[in-house]
Motif scaffolding. Structure first.
Motif, PDB file in Angstrom:
ATOM      1  N   SER A  19      26.372   6.085  19.036  1.00 16.27           N
ATOM      2  CA  SER A  19      26.925   6.410  17.727  1.00 16.27           C
ATOM      3  C   SER A  19      28.125   5.550  17.387  1.00 16.27           C
ATOM      4  N   ASP A  50      21.278   9.238   8.617  1.00 18.36           N
ATOM      5  CA  ASP A  50      21.632   8.397   9.767  1.00 18.36           C
ATOM      6  C   ASP A  50      20.614   7.286   9.995  1.00 18.36           C
ATOM      7  N   GLU A  51      19.360   7.595   9.738  1.00 25.93           N
ATOM      8  CA  GLU A  51      18.343   6.544   9.918  1.00 25.93           C
ATOM      9  C   GLU A  51      18.589   5.370   8.969  1.00 25.93           C
ATOM     10  N   ARG A  94      21.640   3.416  10.225  1.00 32.14           N
ATOM     11  CA  ARG A  94      21.291   2.579  11.372  1.00 32.14           C
ATOM     12  C   ARG A  94      20.537   1.325  10.921  1.00 32.14           C
TER      13      ARG A  94
END
Lengths: 252, 644
Positions: free
Chosen positions: B278, B506-507, B510
């Motif tokens: 993270s 979050d995907e 990323r």
């Protein structure tokens, strides 16, 4: 690793709250504890469920934002680290892990595992400073400070205001936290002018916030991620009594 | 639009004092009639809020964390520079100025940097007076160390926690003003828009992160002290909450964005272990004072280490390549961050990297322990070694650390003039949030210096000039501009909450990070950047179709908070790529593959690129307009940097 989590869920401050059990499968031992929770949360969101709320920010053990009472211990089983630095290799495969918020009257739950620690800010506002304005101060090397004193002040100053000491204490006492700040400033020559006024103001605010008293159990020192020592509490007591007996000034 | 940097005339060393005299003053009795909004409470924000309140202004301060003391300045490890010359080793204001300009690869303003060097000495005095426990020597005076690329010892430090101690000092000054009632502090509030009346900044819109309430706040000026945007890369050394939202929304309201592609990649971070990662953890640059950087000379040996057949300590001295010492004999392991990072990347690209992933180089303390003893090394770096051990489960006292570069700091930010004002009158940017002092590469121990300089010693003077000009008339918080801005924020929140697709926020973050790191990181090419442009446009479109945001507005909702931040990061990412594309030169931390010397070193192009690229927002999905502020060097001769 495959784990079972028993997590405290509470919608808001007025909700009663309770434990909910989750499976955490395929966890790598290299993950930090919070990364493990990230993985669980991504799964929850994919299923359309509300993710588990917890406070966190720097994830390198210095901001003091992360908390979590893990298996009955603040910041989990290892000494001298915060939850964000705790890695899953400290747990074993198949283990059940219980995760709760800090529990103290002065730290009301906001949601799930996040609590309100603004009481700590208010204690600092009551006197946790040296009253100097910007500008007009002497040269930094004008007042020498013996290295052992400076080092000791530094040790007290490393407190990250996370609240683990309060969570660990059976009385929910904040004395380790408060005494660390008081010690730092009382040790340094710059802190002398307000030394006795400061200790009275900060202790008064600490009491007003509803924290308990210290009964010398020492759980705070053991659980403190920054290893703040109980010597600070003794220093604070000494200054407090000195102030009350000999130097009582008007508390603001 | 003409960019007026408002740099005062006259000799470099006199510009700031002359300017201070020429600035208008606000009458002491009138100061209490003004309200100043400060967003962010790190070094710049806390220092500004406290100092302005001490002067008598009313301050409203905001932070998204649960306490102002948690701002990410707290995580800075190494130290803070000041031209005190306490070591008698030839330091001076001019030398600090010169080093900073050179370190920034000649892409910063001379006047700003000289002012920074001038006030650096006041910062140390101020912090000591506040009770900041800097490292001291047995005589009781302050200790110094040499740091990242400097040949004098001018760095003041507090073990490996300098940022923490400096922020706690500023926080204590802020607390005093909160207690006095001069600062009203809003914790767990996030700024979501800037309010403009007749073209000038007059307030902000915030969301209370606990109740979800969208609020408006009026003030005579708005100071954005909201830090950097390194999290656009997803993985960085920034805190999880560090974001671009405040400055990005101000940008969309008309503040030009300066040099967005200028990112600092820090050479000494703990390498990535897997997809779950993270954030990345920095190991202070001070470690390079005693640690030696190396990889195996041959690919075969490196391959055996990666497979676990060989340990670092088994590699014979003659089989090791101490590449920084070899290539840069006069600076050795202490070359500036950009040079160290690029060389680590080269070693890894040459398949000589170590660790399981091969994306790491060694930082070895064996020689230092032999020379100084374990106790001395522990006293200097103990907390860093502990941190390394906690994360990697490896003991750096017995085997070398593995390190790799990671995104650490953004030199770009809102364009500001000499007074720190953005192109929106009344809206200022301080600290990492502005673009001003570090050029294309920031030297070690200068971020803390800049944050505190802006907050303690620059804005208290320059803000007064603006406030005196507009006068103390109260701001009308019933002005329709407030309701309009609030409505726009509410609509945006509703739009985000309506996203019920299949992918988590979050995907997307990323994916954005992967694109940025791959094409807009340490080495860039026109081809890669063009490709990145397309990828980000696709990602943006997909986000607004397929992202999934949970919950409702009226609660603590981290899903919603993140969604808003990531949406802004995607837009900023597109601008960074655009900026990197136009800057067809290598400079600072950015290696443009089309622009290199015969030896493969970075090649700057001063004839074409000695300017600040300031971008103007023109509308959603519209190309931004590029404005150029030409950089004029009257005192320093531009040379190709050489650390050989």
């Amino acid at each position: 690793m495959n784990l079972t989590l028993k997590v405290w869920r509470q919608r808001n401050a007025s909700d009663k709250g309770g434990f909910v059990t989750y499976k955490a499968d395929g966890i790598s031992p290299d993950m930090s504890f919070l990364e493990m929770l990230d993985v669980v949360n991504e799964g929850l969101v994919k299923k359309g469920e509300d993710p588990i709320h917890f406070d966190h920010d720097c994830r390198e053990g210095i901001c003091g934002m992360c908390s979590l009472y893990i298996n009955g211990r603040p910041h989990g089983p290892k000494r001298a680290i915060t939850t964000c630095q705790l890695h899953m290799r400290s747990f074993s495969d198949g283990e059940t892990i219980t995760i709760e918020p800090w529990r103290a009257t002065a730290f009301p739950v906001i949601k799930d595992l996040a609590v309100d620690r603004s009481a700590f800010d208010r204690i600092q506002q009551a006197g946790g400073y040296i009253s100097v304005n910007t500008g007009g101060v002497p040269d930094a090397n004008e007042i020498p400070v013996p290295k052992p004193i400076a080092d000791e002040a530094f040790n007290s100053a490393t407190c990250i205001q996370c609240g683990a000491c309060v969570a660990a204490c059976k009385n929910a006492s904040a004395m380790l936290f408060v005494s660390a700040k008081i010690s730092q400033l009382a040790l340094l020559p710059q802190g002398q002018p307000e030394r006795y006024r400061r200790v009275q103001s900060m202790v008064a605010q600490m009491d007003a916030e509803g924290f308990g008293g210290c009964t010398n159990t020492g759980a705070c020192e053991i659980e403190c991620p920054k290893e703040i020592s109980m010597t600070n509490i003794n220093r604070m007591r000494r200054d407090y009594f000195t102030a009350k007996f000999f130097k009582e000034e008007e508390i603001r | 639009m003409i960019l007026d940097s408002k740099i005062p005339d006259g000799p470099l060393a006199e510009k700031w004092s002359k300017h201070k005299f020429n600035l208008k003053l606000v009458n002491p009795a009138n100061k209490r009639k003004y309200t100043v909004i400060v967003v962010g409470t790190g070094l710049a924000g806390a220092a500004a809020a406290a100092s302005l309140a001490e002067l008598g202004y009313n301050v409203k301060a905001f932070c998204f964390q649960d306490s102002p003391r948690r701002a990410h300045s707290i995580a800075a490890q190494g130290g803070i520079n000041a031209a005190k010359n306490y070591r008698n080793d030839g330091d001076s204001v001019y030398r600090l100025f010169y080093d900073t300009i050179k370190g920034g690869d000649y892409r910063a303003r001379e006047a700003n940097v000289h002012r920074l060097a001038e006030v650096s000495v006041n910062i140390i005095d101020q912090c000591v007076a506040q009770g900041v426990p800097f490292a001291r020597e047995y005589g009781g005076l302050l200790d110094n160390r040499s740091f990242g690329g400097a040949q004098v010892s001018r760095t003041f430090y507090a073990r490996g926690q300098t940022g923490q101690q400096l922020l706690l000092g500023a926080y204590s000054a802020l607390n005093r003003q909160i207690y006095e009632g001069k600062v009203k502090m809003y914790n767990r509030h996030e700024m979501l828009d800037l309010v403009k009346i007749d073209g000038e900044a007059r307030g902000i819109v915030t969301r209370n992160l606990i109740t979800g309430e969208i609020e408006t706040h009026a003030g005579h000026a708005v100071l954005l002290c909201t830090g950097g945007y390194g999290n656009v890369f997803y993985l960085s050394t920034n805190a999880m909450g560090s974001n671009t939202t405040a400055i990005w929304r101000a940008h969309k309201k008309g503040a030009l964005f300066g040099n967005p592609c200028f990112t600092q990649i820090h050479p000494t971070c703990i390498p990535v272990t897997g997809d779950h990662q993270s954030k990345l953890t920095l190991m202070s640059e001070s470690l390079r004072n005693d640690g030696r950087v190396w990889v195996p000379k041959s690919r075969e040996v490196a391959a055996r280490i990666r497979k676990g057949e060989l340990k670092a300590s088994d590699v014979k001295e003659e089989d090791r390549d101490y590449f920084l010492e070899r290539k840069y004999p006069s600076f050795g392991n202490l070359v500036p961050r950009d040079v160290a990072s690029r060389n680590a990347k080269e070693a890894v690209d040459d398949e000589r990297g170590v660790g399981g992933s091969g994306k790491a180089v060694y930082l070895d303390f064996a020689d230092a322990i032999k020379r100084l003893g374990k106790a001395a090394v522990e006293a200097k770096y103990g907390n860093l070694f502990d941190m390394y051990y906690q994360i990697t489960d490896e003991d750096p006292y017995t085997q070398p650390m593995r390190i790799y570069p990671a995104v650490h700091y953004t030199m770009g930010g809102l364009w500001v003039d000499y007074n720190l004002m953005t192109t929106i009158p009344g809206c200022y940017a301080l600290g990492e949030a502005n673009f001003s002092d570090h050029g294309a590469n920031r030297l070690g121990a200068s971020a803390l210096m800049q944050g505190l300089a802006d907050g303690y010693f620059v804005i208290p003077y320059t803000l007064g000039d603006y406030l005196a000009t507009i006068g103390p008339k109260p701001i009308d918080d019933k002005h329709p501009a407030f309701a309009e801005a609030k409505k726009a924020v509410e609509d945006n929140v509703k739009k985000l909450l309506s996203l019920k697709g299949t992918k988590t926020v979050d995907e997307y973050h990323r994916e954005l990070g992967n694109i940025m790191w791959e094409y807009c990181g340490m080495a860039r090419s026109a081809e890669g950047l063009t490709k990145a442009k397309g990828l980000i446009a696709e990602l943006k479109e997909d986000f607004w179709k397929n992202a999934r945001v949970m919950g409702i507005n009226e609660e603590l909702n981290m899903s919603l908070e993140k969604a808003g931040r990531v949406a802004d990061f995607i837009e900023l990412g597109a601008l960074m790529v655009e900026d990197a594309l136009q800057r067809a030169e290598s400079c600072g931390g950015h290696f443009r593959v089309e622009s290199q010397t015969e030896e493969g070193e970075a090649l700057r192009n001063d004839d074409e690129f000695a300017y600040v690229a300031a971008w103007e927002y023109t509308g959603d999905n519209q190309p931004e307009n590029l404005h150029k502020e030409n950089l004029v060097y009257e005192n320093v001769k531009l040379t190709q940097r050489s650390y050989k």
